[in-house]
Motif scaffolding. Structure first.
Motif, short mmCIF file in Angstrom:
data_model
loop_
_atom_site.label_atom_id
_atom_site.label_comp_id
_atom_site.label_asym_id
_atom_site.label_seq_id
_atom_site.Cartn_x
_atom_site.Cartn_y
_atom_site.Cartn_z
N GLY A 69 27.19 -46.00 -40.45
CA GLY A 69 27.27 -44.78 -39.42
C GLY A 69 25.84 -44.28 -39.13
O GLY A 69 24.87 -44.66 -40.12
N GLU A 70 25.83 -43.39 -38.49
CA GLU A 70 24.44 -42.42 -38.19
C GLU A 70 24.70 -41.08 -37.89
O GLU A 70 25.63 -40.76 -37.46
CB GLU A 70 23.71 -43.20 -37.08
N HIS A 71 23.60 -40.43 -38.04
CA HIS A 71 23.66 -38.95 -37.74
C HIS A 71 22.35 -38.54 -37.32
O HIS A 71 21.41 -38.85 -37.94
CB HIS A 71 24.25 -38.27 -38.72
N LYS A 72 22.48 -37.82 -36.12
CA LYS A 72 20.96 -37.16 -35.30
C LYS A 72 21.04 -35.66 -35.83
O LYS A 72 21.88 -34.98 -35.26
CB LYS A 72 20.91 -37.56 -34.09
N LEU A 73 20.19 -35.21 -36.47
CA LEU A 73 19.80 -33.98 -36.90
C LEU A 73 18.87 -33.35 -36.20
O LEU A 73 17.52 -33.74 -36.31
CB LEU A 73 19.69 -33.84 -38.50
#
Length: 266
Positions: A69-73
């Protein structure tokens, strides 16, 4: 606690109860996964201002982990200090070098403050709080300032308000299927090397285009010990898992070596 990795992990797993293992280096993240297959890692891979964290590409490739998965913060910085301090008493500002770089405009407007590099944004705030460092300030996320009882002198001091960091979620390959439904994947990260021949990269990119695979990022890194040879780290998105897999089958013969680092949801 209170670091951007901490915040990103809680946002990504917002509906879950998680127990954090705080690591001082990215190498420690992969060491923990190697020791315990149930550990899930989260690591920054690129920032919209500072660019890619090149060392993390190599760590990820050699670790044998899988991206799930990935997450953009959204990166938000504030300057904070002890409750008894104020603008008139602050003489030093401590933070991670990248955070200092992202607030260069603010620091340029406060030349009386000495910028001091620290290992971590939240760590700088914690140190000031626990050691009662009068005259010191930290640049960190406002959540970290509140966590350590510091006073926020000014919020949103980052130069670029469209500042985002992309984090990757990685795991032991045997646990990957429990963490992401493969059939819902619409993004993949690949790494490959190519024969030292004219047009070798353009042939690969042409095939990806033919199968309607969208190239969202390409990063080249030199292969140590092989002059003028490179590893290509590529992120692609797709609407058809079948056509994506067909494209992989089509480019494998053109590469010297290809590894899928992960297939996941964008």
């Amino acid at each position: 606690m209170g670091s951007f990795h901490d915040i990103a992990a809680h946002e990504y797993f917002r509906s879950e109860q998680i127990q954090l293992i705080c690591c001082s280096t990215f190498e420690e993240v992969f060491e923990n996964i190697k020791r315990d297959s149930t550990v899930i890692g989260m690591l920054a891979i690129e920032n919209t201002i500072a660019g890619s964290l090149l060392h993390n590409y190599d760590l990820m490739r050699s670790s044998g982990t899988t991206i799930v998965g990935e997450h953009k913060l959204h990166i938000q910085h504030c300057i904070c200090c002890l409750p008894d301090d104020d603008w008139a008493t602050v003489t030093e500002v401590h933070s991670h070098p990248v955070a200092l770089m992202q607030c260069r405009g603010f620091l340029a407007n406060h030349p009386d403050m000495k910028a001091v590099e620290a290992e971590d944004t939240a760590g700088a705030a914690q140190y000031i709080s626990s050691h009662g460092c009068r005259g010191w300030a930290a640049i960190c996320h406002p959540d970290a300032a509140r966590m350590y009882g510091l006073k926020v002198l000014e919020d949103h001091i980052e130069d670029n308000k469209h500042n985002f960091t992309r984090f990757l979620v990685v795991s032991n390959p045997r646990k990957a299927d429990f963490l992401r439904p493969l059939e819902k994947s619409d993004k993949a990260s690949l790494v490959f090397s190519l024969p030292h021949a004219e047009g070798s990269l353009s042939k690969v990119l042409t095939i990806l285009s033919f199968y309607d695979i969208n190239l969202t990022k390409i990063q080249s890194l030199p292969i140590i010990g092989h002059e003028w040879e490179y590893l290509f780290y590529v992120d692609v998105t797709f609407s058809s898992l079948t056509r994506y897999r067909q494209s992989i089958d089509a480019i494998i013969p053109l590469t010297s070596e290809l590894k899928i680092l992960g297939e996941y949801q964008e």
